[in-house]
Scaffold this motif. Structure first.
Motif, PDB file in Angstrom:
ATOM      1  N   MET A   1      76.803  68.657  75.578  1.00 44.76           N
ATOM      2  CA  MET A   1      75.541  69.362  75.463  1.00 44.76           C
ATOM      3  C   MET A   1      74.424  68.400  75.857  1.00 44.76           C
ATOM      4  O   MET A   1      74.362  67.268  75.414  1.00 44.76           O
ATOM      5  CB  MET A   1      75.386  69.852  74.031  1.00 44.76           C
ATOM      6  N   SER A   2      73.499  68.847  76.679  1.00 40.49           N
ATOM      7  CA  SER A   2      72.408  67.988  77.131  1.00 40.49           C
ATOM      8  C   SER A   2      71.244  68.053  76.148  1.00 40.49           C
ATOM      9  O   SER A   2      71.032  69.057  75.485  1.00 40.49           O
ATOM     10  CB  SER A   2      71.958  68.391  78.528  1.00 40.49           C
ATOM     11  N   SER A   3      70.491  66.964  76.093  1.00 40.00           N
ATOM     12  CA  SER A   3      69.322  66.934  75.220  1.00 40.00           C
ATOM     13  C   SER A   3      68.149  67.586  75.941  1.00 40.00           C
ATOM     14  O   SER A   3      68.090  67.585  77.172  1.00 40.00           O
ATOM     15  CB  SER A   3      68.994  65.503  74.817  1.00 40.00           C
ATOM     16  N   PRO A   4      67.211  68.140  75.180  1.00 36.14           N
ATOM     17  CA  PRO A   4      66.061  68.789  75.824  1.00 36.14           C
ATOM     18  C   PRO A   4      65.206  67.771  76.570  1.00 36.14           C
ATOM     19  O   PRO A   4      65.074  66.632  76.157  1.00 36.14           O
ATOM     20  CB  PRO A   4      65.287  69.409  74.665  1.00 36.14           C
ATOM     21  N   SER A   5      64.643  68.210  77.680  1.00 32.91           N
ATOM     22  CA  SER A   5      63.761  67.336  78.449  1.00 32.91           C
ATOM     23  C   SER A   5      62.380  67.340  77.802  1.00 32.91           C
ATOM     24  O   SER A   5      62.032  68.266  77.071  1.00 32.91           O
ATOM     25  CB  SER A   5      63.673  67.811  79.900  1.00 32.91           C
ATOM     26  N   PRO A   6      61.562  66.311  78.073  1.00 28.57           N
ATOM     27  CA  PRO A   6      60.203  66.291  77.510  1.00 28.57           C
ATOM     28  C   PRO A   6      59.394  67.528  77.885  1.00 28.57           C
ATOM     29  O   PRO A   6      58.541  67.953  77.114  1.00 28.57           O
ATOM     30  CB  PRO A   6      59.590  65.026  78.103  1.00 28.57           C
ATOM     31  N   ALA A   7      59.646  68.119  79.031  1.00 35.65           N
ATOM     32  CA  ALA A   7      58.921  69.320  79.448  1.00 35.65           C
ATOM     33  C   ALA A   7      59.238  70.507  78.549  1.00 35.65           C
ATOM     34  O   ALA A   7      58.443  71.438  78.449  1.00 35.65           O
ATOM     35  CB  ALA A   7      59.243  69.656  80.899  1.00 35.65           C
ATOM     36  N   ASP A   8      60.413  70.478  77.872  1.00 33.34           N
ATOM     37  CA  ASP A   8      60.798  71.561  76.974  1.00 33.34           C
ATOM     38  C   ASP A   8      60.212  71.407  75.578  1.00 33.34           C
ATOM     39  O   ASP A   8      60.253  72.329  74.782  1.00 33.34           O
ATOM     40  CB  ASP A   8      62.325  71.631  76.857  1.00 33.34           C
ATOM     41  N   GLU A   9      59.686  70.229  75.267  1.00 32.12           N
ATOM     42  CA  GLU A   9      59.129  69.964  73.948  1.00 32.12           C
ATOM     43  C   GLU A   9      57.768  70.641  73.813  1.00 32.12           C
ATOM     44  O   GLU A   9      56.983  70.657  74.751  1.00 32.12           O
ATOM     45  CB  GLU A   9      58.967  68.452  73.739  1.00 32.12           C
ATOM     46  N   PRO A  10      57.460  71.182  72.635  1.00 33.82           N
ATOM     47  CA  PRO A  10      56.132  71.780  72.443  1.00 33.82           C
ATOM     48  C   PRO A  10      55.050  70.702  72.461  1.00 33.82           C
ATOM     49  O   PRO A  10      55.293  69.561  72.074  1.00 33.82           O
ATOM     50  CB  PRO A  10      56.230  72.434  71.067  1.00 33.82           C
ATOM     51  N   LEU A  11      53.881  71.057  72.923  1.00 34.54           N
ATOM     52  CA  LEU A  11      52.748  70.133  72.940  1.00 34.54           C
ATOM     53  C   LEU A  11      52.148  70.093  71.539  1.00 34.54           C
ATOM     54  O   LEU A  11      51.853  71.139  70.954  1.00 34.54           O
ATOM     55  CB  LEU A  11      51.713  70.569  73.960  1.00 34.54           C
ATOM     56  N   ILE A  12      51.978  68.898  70.996  1.00 35.44           N
ATOM     57  CA  ILE A  12      51.550  68.700  69.622  1.00 35.44           C
ATOM     58  C   ILE A  12      50.150  68.071  69.592  1.00 35.44           C
ATOM     59  O   ILE A  12      49.817  67.225  70.422  1.00 35.44           O
ATOM     60  CB  ILE A  12      52.555  67.776  68.876  1.00 35.44           C
ATOM     61  N   CYS A  13      49.370  68.454  68.621  1.00 31.03           N
ATOM     62  CA  CYS A  13      48.027  67.923  68.420  1.00 31.03           C
ATOM     63  C   CYS A  13      48.060  66.403  68.312  1.00 31.03           C
ATOM     64  O   CYS A  13      48.958  65.825  67.699  1.00 31.03           O
ATOM     65  CB  CYS A  13      47.440  68.535  67.152  1.00 31.03           C
ATOM     66  N   SER A  14      47.058  65.736  68.894  1.00 27.22           N
ATOM     67  CA  SER A  14      46.958  64.278  68.875  1.00 27.22           C
ATOM     68  C   SER A  14      46.365  63.715  67.582  1.00 27.22           C
ATOM     69  O   SER A  14      46.370  62.493  67.394  1.00 27.22           O
ATOM     70  CB  SER A  14      46.083  63.806  70.049  1.00 27.22           C
ATOM     71  N   ALA A  15      45.853  64.567  66.704  1.00 31.16           N
ATOM     72  CA  ALA A  15      45.273  64.075  65.450  1.00 31.16           C
ATOM     73  C   ALA A  15      46.351  63.417  64.602  1.00 31.16           C
ATOM     74  O   ALA A  15      47.505  63.871  64.570  1.00 31.16           O
ATOM     75  CB  ALA A  15      44.615  65.217  64.680  1.00 31.16           C
ATOM     76  N   LYS A  16      45.968  62.364  63.911  1.00 30.39           N
ATOM     77  CA  LYS A  16      46.904  61.601  63.091  1.00 30.39           C
ATOM     78  C   LYS A  16      47.613  62.513  62.084  1.00 30.39           C
ATOM     79  O   LYS A  16      46.966  63.259  61.353  1.00 30.39           O
ATOM     80  CB  LYS A  16      46.158  60.488  62.358  1.00 30.39           C
ATOM     81  N   GLU A  17      48.936  62.443  62.090  1.00 27.45           N
ATOM     82  CA  GLU A  17      49.819  63.160  61.171  1.00 27.45           C
ATOM     83  C   GLU A  17      49.797  64.684  61.330  1.00 27.45           C
ATOM     84  O   GLU A  17      50.387  65.386  60.527  1.00 27.45           O
ATOM     85  CB  GLU A  17      49.542  62.758  59.728  1.00 27.45           C
ATOM     86  N   CYS A  18      49.136  65.209  62.341  1.00 27.67           N
ATOM     87  CA  CYS A  18      49.143  66.654  62.581  1.00 27.67           C
ATOM     88  C   CYS A  18      50.353  66.996  63.443  1.00 27.67           C
ATOM     89  O   CYS A  18      50.621  66.322  64.437  1.00 27.67           O
ATOM     90  CB  CYS A  18      47.860  67.094  63.282  1.00 27.67           C
ATOM     91  N   ARG A  19      51.074  68.022  63.077  1.00 27.83           N
ATOM     92  CA  ARG A  19      52.240  68.470  63.834  1.00 27.83           C
ATOM     93  C   ARG A  19      52.037  69.881  64.387  1.00 27.83           C
ATOM     94  O   ARG A  19      52.975  70.529  64.832  1.00 27.83           O
ATOM     95  CB  ARG A  19      53.511  68.439  62.965  1.00 27.83           C
ATOM     96  N   ALA A  20      50.804  70.366  64.362  1.00 28.37           N
ATOM     97  CA  ALA A  20      50.499  71.719  64.837  1.00 28.37           C
ATOM     98  C   ALA A  20      50.557  71.774  66.364  1.00 28.37           C
ATOM     99  O   ALA A  20      50.361  70.776  67.052  1.00 28.37           O
ATOM    100  CB  ALA A  20      49.114  72.140  64.358  1.00 28.37           C
TER     101      ALA A  20
END
Length: 76
Positions: free
Chosen positions: A1-20
């Motif tokens: 099984m292949s791992s997801p590429s970075p392009a498949d990862e959701p874009l996450i807020c740059s604020a410290k400790e935010c995962r939205a």
């Protein structure tokens, strides 16, 4: 099984400790370090758009704020 590429990862807020999910792109540059046409990008959720933008703007770095294309919160 292949791992997801970075392009498949959701874009996450740059604020410290935010995962939205990010829905905004804050484009900026530091004129003392970057060419005038160079842009760096911080990503922001709706909650942190203002605080991240205020931080950059207070330093004279903020150049543009734009909605991310393909954001999960944008309507088709």
């Amino acid at each position: 099984m292949s791992s997801p590429s970075p392009a498949d990862e959701p874009l996450i807020c740059s604020a410290k400790e935010c995962r939205a999910a990010a829905v905004w792109a804050l484009r900026w540059n530091n004129p003392r370090l970057h060419d005038a046409d160079r842009r760096k990008t911080w990503l922001a959720c709706d909650t942190h758009r203002g605080s991240l933008g205020d931080f950059l703007d207070a330093r004279g770095f903020l150049r543009e704020v734009a909605r991310l294309s393909g954001s999960p919160t944008l309507e088709a």
